[in-house]
Design a protein around this motif. Structure first.
Motif, mmCIF file in Angstrom:
data_model
loop_
_atom_site.group_PDB
_atom_site.id
_atom_site.type_symbol
_atom_site.label_atom_id
_atom_site.label_comp_id
_atom_site.label_asym_id
_atom_site.label_seq_id
_atom_site.Cartn_x
_atom_site.Cartn_y
_atom_site.Cartn_z
ATOM 1 N N PHE A 455 0.863 -1.179 0.000
ATOM 2 C CA PHE A 455 0.000 0.000 0.000
ATOM 3 C C PHE A 455 0.897 1.227 0.000
ATOM 4 C CE2 PHE A 455 0.919 -0.687 4.444
ATOM 5 C CZ PHE A 455 0.898 0.556 5.056
ATOM 6 N N ASP A 456 0.316 2.370 -0.171
ATOM 7 C CA ASP A 456 1.084 3.608 -0.275
ATOM 8 C C ASP A 456 1.459 4.074 1.130
ATOM 9 O OD1 ASP A 456 2.241 5.999 -0.985
ATOM 10 O OD2 ASP A 456 0.604 6.635 -2.290
ATOM 11 N N VAL A 457 2.456 3.412 1.703
ATOM 12 C CA VAL A 457 2.783 3.642 3.100
ATOM 13 C C VAL A 457 3.375 5.037 3.315
ATOM 14 C CG1 VAL A 457 5.054 2.535 2.888
ATOM 15 C CG2 VAL A 457 3.964 2.710 5.127
ATOM 16 N N ARG A 458 4.143 5.551 2.382
ATOM 17 C CA ARG A 458 4.750 6.864 2.595
ATOM 18 C C ARG A 458 3.702 7.974 2.566
ATOM 19 N NH1 ARG A 458 9.987 6.849 3.322
ATOM 20 N NH2 ARG A 458 11.142 4.964 2.751
ATOM 21 N N ARG A 459 2.737 7.845 1.707
ATOM 22 C CA ARG A 459 1.668 8.842 1.699
ATOM 23 C C ARG A 459 0.795 8.715 2.940
ATOM 24 N NH1 ARG A 459 -3.195 9.815 -0.677
ATOM 25 N NH2 ARG A 459 -3.327 7.788 -1.722
ATOM 26 N N ALA A 460 0.576 7.476 3.384
ATOM 27 C CA ALA A 460 -0.169 7.277 4.623
ATOM 28 C C ALA A 460 0.575 7.891 5.797
ATOM 29 C CB ALA A 460 -0.397 5.781 4.851
ATOM 30 N N TYR A 461 1.886 7.675 5.844
ATOM 31 C CA TYR A 461 2.690 8.234 6.926
ATOM 32 C C TYR A 461 2.639 9.761 6.913
ATOM 33 C CZ TYR A 461 6.868 9.708 9.473
ATOM 34 O OH TYR A 461 7.745 10.341 10.321
ATOM 35 N N ALA A 462 2.774 10.352 5.738
ATOM 36 C CA ALA A 462 2.727 11.815 5.652
ATOM 37 C C ALA A 462 1.391 12.352 6.149
ATOM 38 C CB ALA A 462 2.978 12.250 4.211
ATOM 39 N N SER A 463 0.307 11.669 5.817
ATOM 40 C CA SER A 463 -1.018 12.095 6.260
ATOM 41 C C SER A 463 -1.158 11.977 7.773
ATOM 42 C CB SER A 463 -2.093 11.265 5.549
ATOM 43 O OG SER A 463 -3.381 11.615 5.993
ATOM 44 N N LEU A 464 -0.699 10.859 8.322
ATOM 45 C CA LEU A 464 -0.783 10.652 9.766
ATOM 46 C C LEU A 464 0.111 11.626 10.520
ATOM 47 C CD1 LEU A 464 -0.768 6.761 9.720
ATOM 48 C CD2 LEU A 464 -2.653 8.184 10.550
ATOM 49 N N LEU A 465 1.275 11.926 9.958
ATOM 50 C CA LEU A 465 2.186 12.866 10.591
ATOM 51 C C LEU A 465 1.555 14.254 10.687
ATOM 52 C CD1 LEU A 465 5.055 13.308 11.722
ATOM 53 C CD2 LEU A 465 5.794 13.816 9.386
ATOM 54 N N LYS A 466 0.915 14.680 9.609
ATOM 55 C CA LYS A 466 0.236 15.973 9.641
ATOM 56 C C LYS A 466 -0.888 15.974 10.661
ATOM 57 C CE LYS A 466 -2.281 19.290 6.760
ATOM 58 N NZ LYS A 466 -2.808 19.598 5.400
ATOM 59 N N ALA A 467 -1.658 14.887 10.691
ATOM 60 C CA ALA A 467 -2.786 14.805 11.626
ATOM 61 C C ALA A 467 -2.323 14.842 13.076
ATOM 62 C CB ALA A 467 -3.585 13.533 11.365
ATOM 63 N N ALA A 468 -1.097 14.392 13.346
ATOM 64 C CA ALA A 468 -0.584 14.351 14.711
ATOM 65 C C ALA A 468 0.095 15.640 15.133
ATOM 66 C CB ALA A 468 0.405 13.190 14.849
ATOM 67 N N THR A 469 0.309 16.562 14.189
ATOM 68 C CA THR A 469 1.084 17.758 14.506
ATOM 69 C C THR A 469 0.370 19.066 14.204
ATOM 70 O OG1 THR A 469 2.147 17.561 12.324
ATOM 71 C CG2 THR A 469 3.310 16.599 14.210
ATOM 72 N N VAL A 470 -0.666 19.021 13.387
ATOM 73 C CA VAL A 470 -1.357 20.253 12.982
ATOM 74 C C VAL A 470 -2.829 20.154 13.365
ATOM 75 C CG1 VAL A 470 -1.923 21.807 11.089
ATOM 76 C CG2 VAL A 470 0.224 20.500 11.039
ATOM 77 N N PRO A 471 -3.240 20.769 14.469
ATOM 78 C CA PRO A 471 -4.659 20.713 14.849
ATOM 79 C C PRO A 471 -5.534 21.353 13.774
ATOM 80 C CG PRO A 471 -3.306 21.534 16.658
ATOM 81 C CD PRO A 471 -2.427 21.513 15.442
ATOM 82 N N ASN A 472 -6.661 20.710 13.489
ATOM 83 C CA ASN A 472 -7.604 21.296 12.540
ATOM 84 C C ASN A 472 -8.903 21.633 13.262
ATOM 85 O OD1 ASN A 472 -9.204 18.912 12.658
ATOM 86 N ND2 ASN A 472 -7.967 17.970 11.052
ATOM 87 N N ALA A 473 -9.841 22.176 12.512
ATOM 88 C CA ALA A 473 -11.085 22.647 13.135
ATOM 89 C C ALA A 473 -11.841 21.523 13.818
ATOM 90 C CB ALA A 473 -11.961 23.324 12.074
ATOM 91 N N LYS A 474 -11.803 20.319 13.242
ATOM 92 C CA LYS A 474 -12.514 19.203 13.857
ATOM 93 C C LYS A 474 -11.860 18.781 15.169
ATOM 94 C CE LYS A 474 -14.761 17.231 9.786
ATOM 95 N NZ LYS A 474 -14.935 16.013 8.936
#
Length: 790
Positions: A455-474
């Motif tokens: 699977f596209d592990v590097r893109r998954a990692y990049a997405s998870l990394l952003k989710a863990a470091t950049v708070p969003n409105a939700k």
């Protein structure tokens, strides 16, 4: 969701009918009725491994329960009425609302009152005698009280039913198209007698919605096409309380009422009639799709074409299950132990379920139609992340790396379609937000660690990394909180600023949120390390240690704090600021750093004494379940890693004893044989691992801690790397390890590193009824703990 959502009464042990099979047929060892009461919430109907269709009874509520359905999953062993056979379910969920779509009911009386009219819900139900029903993998049969014999089977995306009506009564078939378990916002039906076809839709969702008024919403539409082998007459349709004899179309959902359940008197559907004078049974083939009507028809034509018999479908379903169940072959044990194990394996392989059609199309979380790309073979849905990141995904991926890979890709696809948010509990094409924490990172890391690499592990990692470091409105929102928060990491801004989750932050249970966030960051650290990102590996290992900020300096418990740093009043028996558990039970939920946890408690000796008190009552008897909030509750996720911590404390023999006691007490060959929700196979996977003598205690790592095998021979058939586990002297009352060899070499460590079984390997245990207190007791033998980096 478990206890808060659905309280179930314990029942005395009861037996269930089984379809006999030769020992070489592992599907013949499965008892699908295990877990159908006592809160297990399993369904006994026909389903294939990870199948889109799960064709199973929808029973009437228990008298006096005040509920609208019998149980999550549609089936409760103690109920004795059936109102239809639904097309889709999830296995062992705690909340109602994850299935029961389009209950189809054979009726041997005239249809004179709308089934959606007040009181009409049970008007056309039939008595269900458990002595007259049977179930096995891929098959379900029952002789109903109205005289109709029902046989069901399934392919991945279709179902087949055979109805044998009595010849002296009316022969009607109801399609209750709006009657998903917790309602629908819309439904349609179209009856085409000229082409022997009934088709329609139901638009629903609302999983756990009755717990949060701001999350009562629809997010999927199921399309169905049913084709019959006999001519029928149009019976009619209904909308709400109005019956329309002879009509061929109807439309209308039940709505979600003020209590989150269907509105009484609302709904729609239709019925068809057969000539009761014809002796031949009626066979119905039915295809479903979450994309469109064309998808349902294509699924039916490809998997269950005209002329396919129910018997052939049932045989193919059993063969499919034998292939999957045969990946773990066992020898030894009692008949009941082999049945409990094989049924646990069966329940571990039902969800997530395929959501893509045979042509590769699937409906995304954005409502658009997508198509499988690259090497992905299927899009999966129904991901109970809070549960399955602990051991179910590891088991699935170990046995089927490609399926694990496709599950990971499916979660990434859903996040892409959901604005970058990885939802905790995805239900079909919807994000529900159910439970707490962020299980996505440890889930993806675990799949990768156990061999799911396609699977596209590097893109998954990049997405998870952003989710863990950049708070969003939700993440900052309180919509759905506490139980169904919309954010992937509710209160992430406070996690980043305070290094713990304070009471009052968005989320559900600030201490539980802290421990789940720590586990999420540990999982992300493992993924970072696997991909060579050393700075973020160190960063997230450090963040994984933030649980220490809630360790009270005096009590040694992990306790709630306010944002200003002050401590809240604390009682270890209370569940205030905890999720589905007490402070005493969550004290041990740091499975990646037991050494650090023991140090926080006051040292290994104090930790051992505390663990002993956790697993034993005041009389010294075992307290592994139903012993109160100060003791272990091994029928629920917050406690399930705790008995394995003895391995880190120098007493592996206590792990062996506690795990075996839980297996004996909680898991039996009876309908009440799972104490508490199975949670889409998570608890069953715990049993499978435990019975093999291993457990994946670390979130996102492939190291395994060691218990003891229940069987004298276990063979795990995984692609290119078989594992053979031998238990010399294995028996239910012989859990204690006296010796272990790993690939022929003597071992005293109660853990297996990720490289030791990377290829084929053998574990050979010597077991006895008395403990060997010296084996694995040296501090040098303890499994590794992962403290934050200096």
């Amino acid at each position: 969701m478990k206890r808060r959502c659905w309280a179930m009464l314990a029942t005395a042990a009861i037996t269930a009918p089984l379809l006999a099979a030769p020992p070489a047929d592992p599907a013949g060892l499965v008892n699908p009725f295990i877990g159908t009461t006592n809160g297990g919430n399993e369904f006994p109907g026909a389903v294939l491994p990870f199948g889109m269709v799960s064709f199973s009874p929808e029973e009437t509520p228990l008298p006096g329960s005040g509920l609208v359905v019998a149980a999550p999953g549609g089936y409760e062993w103690r109920s004795n009425g059936v109102r239809g056979f639904g097309l889709a379910h999830v296995s062992g969920s705690g909340c109602a609302g994850a299935g029961g779509d389009v209950p189809i009911m054979p009726v041997t009386r005239g249809i004179e009152t709308s089934p959606s009219a007040p009181g009409g819900g049970n008007l056309y139900a039939a008595y269900l005698d458990h002595a007259k029903e049977q179930a096995s993998p891929g098959a379900y049969t029952a002789r109903l009280g109205n005289g109709v014999a029902v046989d069901l089977s399934a392919t991945l995306r279709t179902g087949v039913a055979r109805f044998a009506f009595p010849d002296d009564k009316p022969a009607n078939l109801l399609f209750r198209s709006s009657d998903t378990e917790v309602g629908s916002s819309d439904a349609t039906i179209h009856i085409d007698a000229a082409h022997r076809t009934v088709s329609g839709t139901v638009t629903s969702g609302n999983f756990c919605g009755y717990l949060s008024p701001d999350r009562r919403q629809s997010y999927y539409t199921l399309h169905f096409v049913a084709v019959f082998d006999r001519d029928f007459k149009v019976g009619g349709t209904w909308t709400d309380g109005d019956l329309h004899a002879g009509a061929t179309d109807a439309k209308g959902g039940t709505g979600y009422g003020a209590d989150g359940f269907p509105v009484p008197g609302k709904g729609s559907g239709g019925w068809i009639s057969f000539d009761p004078a014809l002796a031949a049974p009626v066979t119905m083939r039915i295809g479903i799709s979450y994309v469109d009507d064309a998808g349902a028809r294509a699924n039916l034509e490809r998997e269950n074409p005209a002329g396919t018999s129910l018997d052939a479908t049932r045989a193919a379903a059993r063969a499919a299950w034998n292939r999957e169940l045969g990946r773990i072959a066992i020898e030894g044990g009692t008949d009941d132990e082999r049945t409990v194990f094989t049924t646990a394996l069966y329940h571990s392989l039902i969800d997530p379920s395929i959501a893509s059609d045979v042509d590769g199309r699937y409906r995304g979380m954005d409502g658009a139609i997508h198509r499988l790309n690259g090497r992905q073979q299927a899009q999966y849905a129904n991901f109970s992340g809070w549960d399955v990141y602990r051991s179910q995904l590891q088991l699935v991926t170990m046995l089927e790396p490609k399926i694990g890979s496709d599950i990971a890709q499916s979660l990434l696809n859903q996040a892409d379609q959901n604005g970058g948010v990885w939802d905790r509990w995805t239900h079909m094409t919807g994000a529900t937000g159910v439970m707490n924490g962020d299980p996505s990172a440890p889930a993806i890391a675990a799949i990768y660690a156990f061999g799911g690499r396609d699977f596209d592990v590097r893109r998954a990692y990049a997405s998870l990394l952003k989710a863990a470091t950049v708070p969003n409105a939700k993440d900052l929102s309180r919509i759905g909180c506490p139980v169904l928060c919309v954010g992937q990491r509710p209160g992430l801004d406070q996690w980043l600023s305070l290094h713990y989750m304070p009471a009052g932050a968005p989320g559900w249970g600030s201490v539980s949120d802290t421990l789940e966030m720590a586990a999420a960051d540990f999982g992300l650290a493992q993924l970072a390390g696997a991909l060579g990102d050393r700075p973020n590996e160190r960063r997230f290992l450090d963040r994984a240690g933030w649980w220490r900020n809630l360790v009270h300096p005096t009590s040694g418990y992990i306790q709630p704090r306010r944002a200003d740093g002050s401590w809240l009043p604390f009682d270890p028996s209370s569940d205030d600021e905890f999720v589905e558990g007490s402070g005493a039970q969550y004290r041990w939920m740091v499975p990646f750093d037991p050494a650090g946890l023991f140090a926080a408690i006051g040292g290994r000796d104090k930790a051992m004494t505390a663990l002993d008190g956790f697993f034993h009552d005041e009389k010294g008897d075992w307290a592994v379940t139903k012993a109160g909030p100060l003791h272990a509750e091994l029928d629920n996720e917050p406690s399930i890693a705790s008995p394995w911590l003895y391995n880190f404390a120098g007493a592996p023999w206590k792990t062996q004893g506690a795990v075996r006691e839980a297996m004996r007490r909680i898991w039996t060959n009876s309908p009440n044989g799972i104490s508490g929700n199975d949670d889409l196979g998570e608890m069953s996977s715990w049993y499978v691992w435990s019975a093999m003598g291993l457990y994946p205690v670390y979130p996102g790592r492939a190291d395994l801690v060691v218990g003891s095998p229940l069987f004298h021979d276990v063979r795990i058939d995984r692609p290119g790397a078989a594992i053979h586990i031998v238990g010399e002297g294995a028996a239910s009352d012989a859990p204690y390890v006296h010796a272990l060899t790993v690939n022929g070499h003597a071992a005293t460590r109660p853990w297996i590193g990720p490289d030791q079984l990377k290829g084929s390997g053998e574990l050979r245990f010597t077991l006895a009824t008395d403990p060997d207190r010296s084996w694995g007791a040296s501090p040098a033998d303890a499994p590794p703990s992962f403290p934050p980096t200096p």
